[in-house]
Design a protein around this motif. Structure first.
Motif, PDB file in Angstrom:
ATOM      1  N   THR A  24       0.850  -1.181   0.000  1.00 40.33           N
ATOM      2  CA  THR A  24       0.000   0.000   0.000  1.00 40.33           C
ATOM      3  C   THR A  24       0.888   1.233   0.000  1.00 40.33           C
ATOM      4  OG1 THR A  24      -0.123  -0.131   2.411  1.00 40.33           O
ATOM      5  CG2 THR A  24      -1.940  -1.072   1.172  1.00 40.33           C
ATOM      6  N   ARG A 204      -4.886   7.298   5.770  1.00 41.69           N
ATOM      7  CA  ARG A 204      -5.463   5.976   6.035  1.00 41.69           C
ATOM      8  C   ARG A 204      -4.405   4.878   5.877  1.00 41.69           C
ATOM      9  NH1 ARG A 204      -9.186   3.905   1.478  1.00 41.69           N
ATOM     10  NH2 ARG A 204      -7.094   3.648   0.621  1.00 41.69           N
ATOM     11  N   ASN A 205      -3.636   4.934   4.778  1.00 45.33           N
ATOM     12  CA  ASN A 205      -2.608   3.919   4.548  1.00 45.33           C
ATOM     13  C   ASN A 205      -1.551   3.929   5.645  1.00 45.33           C
ATOM     14  OD1 ASN A 205      -3.932   3.274   2.212  1.00 45.33           O
ATOM     15  ND2 ASN A 205      -2.368   4.033   0.815  1.00 45.33           N
ATOM     16  N   ARG A 207      -1.903   4.940   8.750  1.00 45.59           N
ATOM     17  CA  ARG A 207      -2.498   4.360   9.953  1.00 45.59           C
ATOM     18  C   ARG A 207      -2.597   2.836   9.862  1.00 45.59           C
ATOM     19  NH1 ARG A 207      -7.462   8.727  10.661  1.00 45.59           N
ATOM     20  NH2 ARG A 207      -6.353  10.182  12.050  1.00 45.59           N
ATOM     21  N   MET A 208      -3.027   2.335   8.712  1.00 37.92           N
ATOM     22  CA  MET A 208      -3.221   0.902   8.569  1.00 37.92           C
ATOM     23  C   MET A 208      -1.899   0.149   8.585  1.00 37.92           C
ATOM     24  SD  MET A 208      -6.384   0.466   8.711  1.00 37.92           S
ATOM     25  CE  MET A 208      -6.370  -1.290   8.379  1.00 37.92           C
ATOM     26  N   ASN A 209      -0.869   0.726   7.950  1.00 41.88           N
ATOM     27  CA  ASN A 209       0.446   0.085   7.983  1.00 41.88           C
ATOM     28  C   ASN A 209       0.987   0.026   9.410  1.00 41.88           C
ATOM     29  OD1 ASN A 209       1.341  -0.760   5.302  1.00 41.88           O
ATOM     30  ND2 ASN A 209       1.162   1.372   4.743  1.00 41.88           N
ATOM     31  N   ALA A 211      -0.886   0.003  12.109  1.00 41.94           N
ATOM     32  CA  ALA A 211      -1.733  -0.963  12.813  1.00 41.94           C
ATOM     33  C   ALA A 211      -1.300  -2.395  12.516  1.00 41.94           C
ATOM     34  CB  ALA A 211      -3.189  -0.760  12.404  1.00 41.94           C
ATOM     35  N   TYR A 231      -8.123   5.618  15.367  1.00 42.20           N
ATOM     36  CA  TYR A 231      -9.505   5.200  15.112  1.00 42.20           C
ATOM     37  C   TYR A 231     -10.218   4.958  16.432  1.00 42.20           C
ATOM     38  CZ  TYR A 231      -8.228   4.430  10.237  1.00 42.20           C
ATOM     39  OH  TYR A 231      -7.802   4.589   8.949  1.00 42.20           O
TER      40      TYR A 231
END
Length: 232
Positions: A24, A204-205, A207-209, A211, A231
């Motif tokens: 991502t 978003r990317n 944060r997700m990476n 996480a 989140y």
């Protein structure tokens, strides 16, 4: 070479069948392959990552890493972001044996990664800054062989740095645009022109990476990880 490097996770892993990565946009990766192999897929481009080789994957490149059922992939790695942001249309593959300085820098950096693995904030260990310094030195040396292209825009440097430091807070796109004294839609177009994705997608990317890295640490429940990366 960089004003700032933030490492999200580093270490050594041995992966087996069914492992894959779908990259991502937002995180750079460097790998040193100790043993085994894995396929690099970028559209119609196919490539095998080989033992003894160093690989650099820029943050804006979309690709997949996939494995066969009867193989394994033993590698040391760093996942990181930079200011200024890196933007390239290819991976870098080097044989450290051909470049003595790169060999020396890579040896120390990846030995640190293997011996003192790190998970994201707030679990940074006492070797974090040392590892970051050697990673930066390694990238400087790689840049002498194959230029690492970066985005040359002070506004983007400021915004990317702000996102990296405040990703866990409630960041609004309007707030980011106001920081640069830009109209919101113009800012979104400017950001996407440089980064290939919108500022919302980048946040978003990121944060997700982060996480995903925290999940790998097995130290926190999912609800706590969600809170740590912004989140509710």
């Amino acid at each position: 070479m960089f004003n700032n490097i933030t490492i999200s996770i580093y270490g050594r892993s041995v992966m087996h069948k069914d492992w894959q990565i779908v990259n991502t946009i937002g995180v750079n990766r460097v790998y040193y392959v100790n043993n085994g192999s894995v396929r690099f897929n970028q559209g119609i481009k196919k490539h095998i990552l080989k033992p003894g080789m160093f690989y650099f994957f820029p943050q804006n490149l979309k690709f997949e890493l996939t494995m066969d059922d009867d193989t394994k992939f033993d590698h040391c790695f760093f996942d990181f972001t930079t200011v200024p942001p890196i933007k390239m249309d290819r991976i870098i593959e080097l044989n450290p044996q051909e470049y003595p300085l790169i060999k020396s820098a890579a040896k120390i950096a990846f030995e640190l990664a293997e011996t003192y693995p790190m998970f994201p904030v707030p679990q940074r260990n006492k070797y974090y800054n040392l590892a970051k310094s050697y990673l930066n030195n390694l990238l400087v040396l790689v840049n002498e062989i194959v230029p690492i292209e970066t985005i040359d825009d002070p506004m983007m440097h400021f915004i990317i740095d702000y996102i990296h430091k405040n990703f866990h807070t409630d960041i609004s796109i309007s707030e980011l645009a106001d920081m640069l004294c830009l109209e919101k839609n113009f800012f979104i177009k400017k950001f996407k022109r440089y980064m290939d994705i919108t500022p919302y997608q980048y946040i978003r990317n990121y944060r997700m990476n982060t996480a995903l890295s925290l999940i790998k640490s097995n130290r926190y429940p999912i609800s706590k990880i969600a809170e740590m990366v912004g989140y509710t």
